[in-house]
Design a protein around this motif. Structure first.
Motif: not given
Length: 199
Positions: A36-37, A39-41, A43-44, A47, A56
């Motif tokens: 999850l971490r 995935d979030q990085q 996505y950051g 963006r 997304l």
């Protein structure tokens, strides 16, 4: 061997034409909190690279070892309809296999490398390409992106003509033109980390 100019990477994307590659799909490990971490990085980074228009629900995210270093990377694909230079399919790799000096952006322990593939005549002209790399029945191509099973190193090198090619391909299909495969180069060639292969 031809040279292909990219919008988001300084240098050239190496364009190779050769025989067919093998198909499939592989995934890496890691616990759910780490996934999850990462995935979030990813996505950051997405963006930061593609801005507010990259949402997304329009992005395909794949997980797997694209760089052949034994760790799970993130591959994000998106059909960019908002560029004034034309229509492009954008592919971003979020990985810890490169350092800050080589990547266009870094977040946490992940760095981003990206490739832009022209999907219409305007985009091809902007990139000084002979023709768009993706085909469409109507106005927009319907592109699917996936990861193929890893080839042995010798087969990947024979397919691309470059030693040190990782055998895990990022495959793009539009249902009309020949499939496009992006392979990661363990060592940069002419400053580039991706080689493009098409049947």
């Amino acid at each position: 061997m031809g040279v292909y100019r990219c919008l988001t990477v300084v240098g050239a994307l190496l364009l190779m034409t050769a025989g067919p590659a093998l198909a499939g799909g592989g995934r890496g490990g890691g616990n759910e909190a780490d996934r999850l971490r990462l995935d979030q990085q990813a996505y950051g980074l997405l963006r930061f690279e593609w801005g507010q228009y990259a949402h997304l629900n329009d992005i395909t995210m794949l997980r797997g070892d694209v760089t052949c270093d034994g760790r799970e990377d993130r591959v994000l694909g998106w059909l960019d309809q908002d560029s004034p230079e034309g229509l492009f399919y954008r592919v971003m790799l979020a990985t810890d296999a490169v350092g800050e000096a080589e990547a266009f952006s870094v977040l946490g322990n992940m760095a981003a490398m990206s490739v832009s593939l022209p999907a219409d005549r305007k985009g091809a002209d902007h990139m000084d390409a002979a023709e768009p790399l993706l085909c469409a029945r109507g106005d927009l191509p319907e592109v699917t992106i996936r990861m193929e099973d890893r080839l042995p190193d010798a087969e990947a090198a024979a397919l691309t003509g470059i030693e040190g090619t990782c055998g895990t391909a990022i495959r793009l299909d539009d249902g009309l033109c020949d499939s496009i495969r992006l392979f990661w180069l363990r060592r940069p060639v002419d400053g580039e980390r991706f080689v493009l292969h098409r049947n």
